[in-house]
Design a protein around this motif. Structure first.
Motif, PDB file in Angstrom:
ATOM      1  N   THR A 187       0.476  -1.122   0.040  1.00 10.75           N
ATOM      2  CA  THR A 187      -0.255  -0.056   0.086  1.00 10.75           C
ATOM      3  C   THR A 187       0.588   0.938  -0.034  1.00 10.75           C
ATOM      4  O   THR A 187       2.250   0.678   0.393  1.00 10.75           O
ATOM      5  CB  THR A 187      -0.547  -0.237   1.297  1.00 10.75           C
ATOM      6  N   ALA A 188       0.444   3.004  -0.348  1.00  8.97           N
ATOM      7  CA  ALA A 188       0.830   3.559  -0.157  1.00  8.97           C
ATOM      8  C   ALA A 188       0.473   4.524   1.104  1.00  8.97           C
ATOM      9  O   ALA A 188       0.070   5.493  -0.092  1.00  8.97           O
ATOM     10  CB  ALA A 188       1.553   4.064  -1.767  1.00  8.97           C
ATOM     11  N   GLY A 189       0.812   4.668   1.837  1.00 16.13           N
ATOM     12  CA  GLY A 189       0.939   5.924   2.568  1.00 16.13           C
ATOM     13  C   GLY A 189       1.473   5.475   4.305  1.00 16.13           C
ATOM     14  O   GLY A 189       1.408   6.768   4.840  1.00 16.13           O
ATOM     15  N   THR A 190       1.712   4.419   4.543  1.00 12.32           N
ATOM     16  CA  THR A 190       1.922   4.437   6.101  1.00 12.32           C
ATOM     17  C   THR A 190       3.449   4.766   6.079  1.00 12.32           C
ATOM     18  O   THR A 190       3.945   5.027   7.190  1.00 12.32           O
ATOM     19  CB  THR A 190       1.616   2.972   6.758  1.00 12.32           C
ATOM     20  N   GLY A 191       4.411   4.300   4.998  1.00 10.21           N
ATOM     21  CA  GLY A 191       5.603   4.858   5.467  1.00 10.21           C
ATOM     22  C   GLY A 191       6.398   4.211   5.886  1.00 10.21           C
ATOM     23  O   GLY A 191       7.831   4.229   6.678  1.00 10.21           O
ATOM     24  N   SER A 192       6.157   2.997   6.353  1.00  9.98           N
ATOM     25  CA  SER A 192       6.616   1.720   7.667  1.00  9.98           C
ATOM     26  C   SER A 192       7.421   1.409   7.032  1.00  9.98           C
ATOM     27  O   SER A 192       8.427   1.375   8.202  1.00  9.98           O
ATOM     28  CB  SER A 192       5.559   1.206   8.193  1.00  9.98           C
ATOM     29  N   GLU A 193       8.316   1.699   5.854  1.00 10.37           N
ATOM     30  CA  GLU A 193       8.845   0.469   5.717  1.00 10.37           C
ATOM     31  C   GLU A 193      10.322   1.366   5.923  1.00 10.37           C
ATOM     32  O   GLU A 193      11.241   1.024   5.189  1.00 10.37           O
ATOM     33  CB  GLU A 193       9.156   0.183   4.269  1.00 10.37           C
ATOM     34  N   VAL A 194      10.388   2.705   6.059  1.00  9.06           N
ATOM     35  CA  VAL A 194      11.285   3.660   6.401  1.00  9.06           C
ATOM     36  C   VAL A 194      11.544   3.781   8.637  1.00  9.06           C
ATOM     37  O   VAL A 194      12.251   4.970   8.196  1.00  9.06           O
ATOM     38  CB  VAL A 194      11.834   4.808   5.886  1.00  9.06           C
ATOM     39  N   THR A 195      10.828   3.957   8.569  1.00  4.65           N
ATOM     40  CA  THR A 195      10.144   4.329   9.675  1.00  4.65           C
ATOM     41  C   THR A 195      10.425   3.939  11.141  1.00  4.65           C
ATOM     42  O   THR A 195      11.078   2.455  10.996  1.00  4.65           O
ATOM     43  CB  THR A 195       8.841   5.204  10.163  1.00  4.65           C
ATOM     44  N   VAL A 196      10.483   4.203  12.168  1.00  6.70           N
ATOM     45  CA  VAL A 196      11.584   3.891  13.558  1.00  6.70           C
ATOM     46  C   VAL A 196      10.203   3.455  14.229  1.00  6.70           C
ATOM     47  O   VAL A 196      10.747   3.170  15.824  1.00  6.70           O
ATOM     48  CB  VAL A 196      12.167   5.355  14.522  1.00  6.70           C
ATOM     49  N   ALA A 197       9.084   3.781  14.089  1.00  6.70           N
ATOM     50  CA  ALA A 197       8.519   3.195  14.632  1.00  6.70           C
ATOM     51  C   ALA A 197       7.059   1.999  14.414  1.00  6.70           C
ATOM     52  O   ALA A 197       6.772   1.758  12.965  1.00  6.70           O
ATOM     53  CB  ALA A 197       6.758   4.467  15.166  1.00  6.70           C
ATOM     54  N   ALA A 198       6.206   1.223  15.130  1.00  6.35           N
ATOM     55  CA  ALA A 198       5.169   0.061  15.025  1.00  6.35           C
ATOM     56  C   ALA A 198       4.012  -0.086  16.202  1.00  6.35           C
ATOM     57  O   ALA A 198       4.241   0.660  16.896  1.00  6.35           O
ATOM     58  CB  ALA A 198       6.159  -1.327  15.425  1.00  6.35           C
TER      59      ALA A 198
END
Length: 395
Positions: free
Chosen positions: A101-112
């Motif tokens: 998906t294109a939204g969370t940016g979780s692939e590059v972030t420090v948070a879960a």
């Protein structure tokens, strides 16, 4: 990821791993807003199969779940105790991310972000070591996304970029990423929504999501996310939808302090020109954001919220009706779309019953009219309150 990921690119990933001589197993039980018990299942699965790395294939929930499992697998403590900043002594196992998906940016972030159903809230694990070692952006994996998910995740990315840009922790680097993300989203979200097979739009939205992730992992997010996470924790509201509901409210509320920054975003989004005043540009940007939020799949679902839900999320800010500022503060964070037909006639009971008070306690009718003026009461709630109030409840 979840089972929905099967048949939409996962098999190709399986083949690539096998061709490279990598042994792997698949844990495909992840659900949206993965709850703590499911994370615990994932930890046991990881250990039972003697794994040493995780490939997170899916949307934000899959990637966040992978991060939580990765850090919990190397730190022998309950998952809930890992919530917060740097709560894991040992580094997580290595994570690779393949967002679908294109939204969370979780692939590059420090948070879960995961869900705690027992407490009715979201838990946030923050640790720079959970940033995936590598991420693969493939727009082909996103062409099958339904329009509602395309819209909601796109608004999530937009919110990340805006909050990173207007926040106090912004840097030249985060500003560049945020501005690029905003420009790409305004140029491509509607196209991706209306034509899911448009690879150019899908690729640009994937880049925008990652750029926004880079921006907010450095500059952080703000009030929109703070409130949106409460929606998700209590009502399981899709995160992008919660952001779409809150974003214009928070921007209007914050306008006096951030007009100059919003003006820069307006120019980058091409909704205004540099020679216009900052105030005019800021208003144009908020209006343009509201128009994006009116994508039908977002707007239709947003109308299901009522003021009763607001009160549960403001932790009783308005319980003391004798302190008008308490009620006004609660109203400032309201999220119900305006109900124009109730701007001149709002049942008092519908507003004040939910604040724990009664009609007799109302000493300042201006508070009632303020609630009406800002549309902080849903049509259904107003009708129900009028019927319940009988002949004495109308303002």
């Amino acid at each position: 990821g979840g089972r929905s990921g099967r048949g939409s690119g996962l098999e190709d990933g399986d083949d690539a791993l096998a061709a490279g001589g990598t042994r792997f197993v698949i844990f495909d039980a992840i659900t949206p807003d993965a709850p703590v018990p499911l994370i615990e299942q994932g930890i046991e699965f990881f250990k039972a199969h003697d794994c040493d790395a995780i490939v997170a294939f899916g949307g934000g929930s899959a990637m966040d779940a992978a991060k939580a499992i990765a850090i919990a697998a190397n730190n022998p403590k309950p998952v809930r105790q890992l919530a917060g900043y740097f709560k894991g002594l040992r580094a997580p196992v290595r994570i690779y991310a393949v967002p679908t998906t294109a939204g969370t940016g979780s692939e590059v972030t420090v948070a879960a972000v995961i869900a705690d159903p027992e407490a009715g809230k979201k838990l946030v694990i923050v640790d720079p070591r959970v940033v995936p070692a590598m991420a693969a952006l493939d727009p082909l994996l996103m062409t099958g996304l339904p329009p509602p998910i395309t819209a909601a995740t796109g608004i999530d990315a937009l919110t990340h970029a805006i909050e990173a840009f207007v926040g106090k922790w912004a840097t030249p680097y985060s500003d560049g990423m945020a501005l690029s993300a905003v420009g790409l989203i305004f140029d491509n979200l509607r196209t991706a929504y209306n034509d899911g097979q448009n690879l150019e739009a899908r690729e640009n939205m994937a880049l925008a999501s990652t750029y926004a992730g880079f921006a907010f992992t450095r500059a952080n997010v703000g009030y929109v996310h703070a409130i949106a996470h409460q929606f998700g924790g209590r009502y399981h509201t899709p995160h992008g939808l919660a952001n779409a509901i809150m974003l214009p409210k928070v921007l209007h509320f914050s306008l006096p302090a951030i007009a100059d920054r919003l003006a820069l975003l307006a120019v980058r989004a091409r909704v205004g020109k540099k020679n216009e005043s900052a105030a005019a540009l800021a208003r144009k940007f908020i209006a343009a954001g509201e128009q994006i939020g009116e994508i039908k799949d977002i707007a239709h679902r947003a109308r299901g919220f009522h003021i009763e839900q607001l009160v549960m999320l403001t932790h009783g800010l308005g319980n003391s009706l004798r302190q008008a500022e308490n009620v006004q503060q609660a109203l400032a964070y309201a999220f119900v779309p305006a109900a124009d037909q109730f701007k001149n006639a709002c049942p008092v009971l519908a507003v004040f019953r939910v604040f724990g008070g009664t009609v007799e306690q109302v000493e300042n009718p201006d508070i009632v009219y303020q609630a009406v003026e800002h549309g902080f009461i849903g049509v259904d709630a107003a009708n129900a309150a009028r019927q319940n109030a009988g002949n004495g409840g109308n303002a």
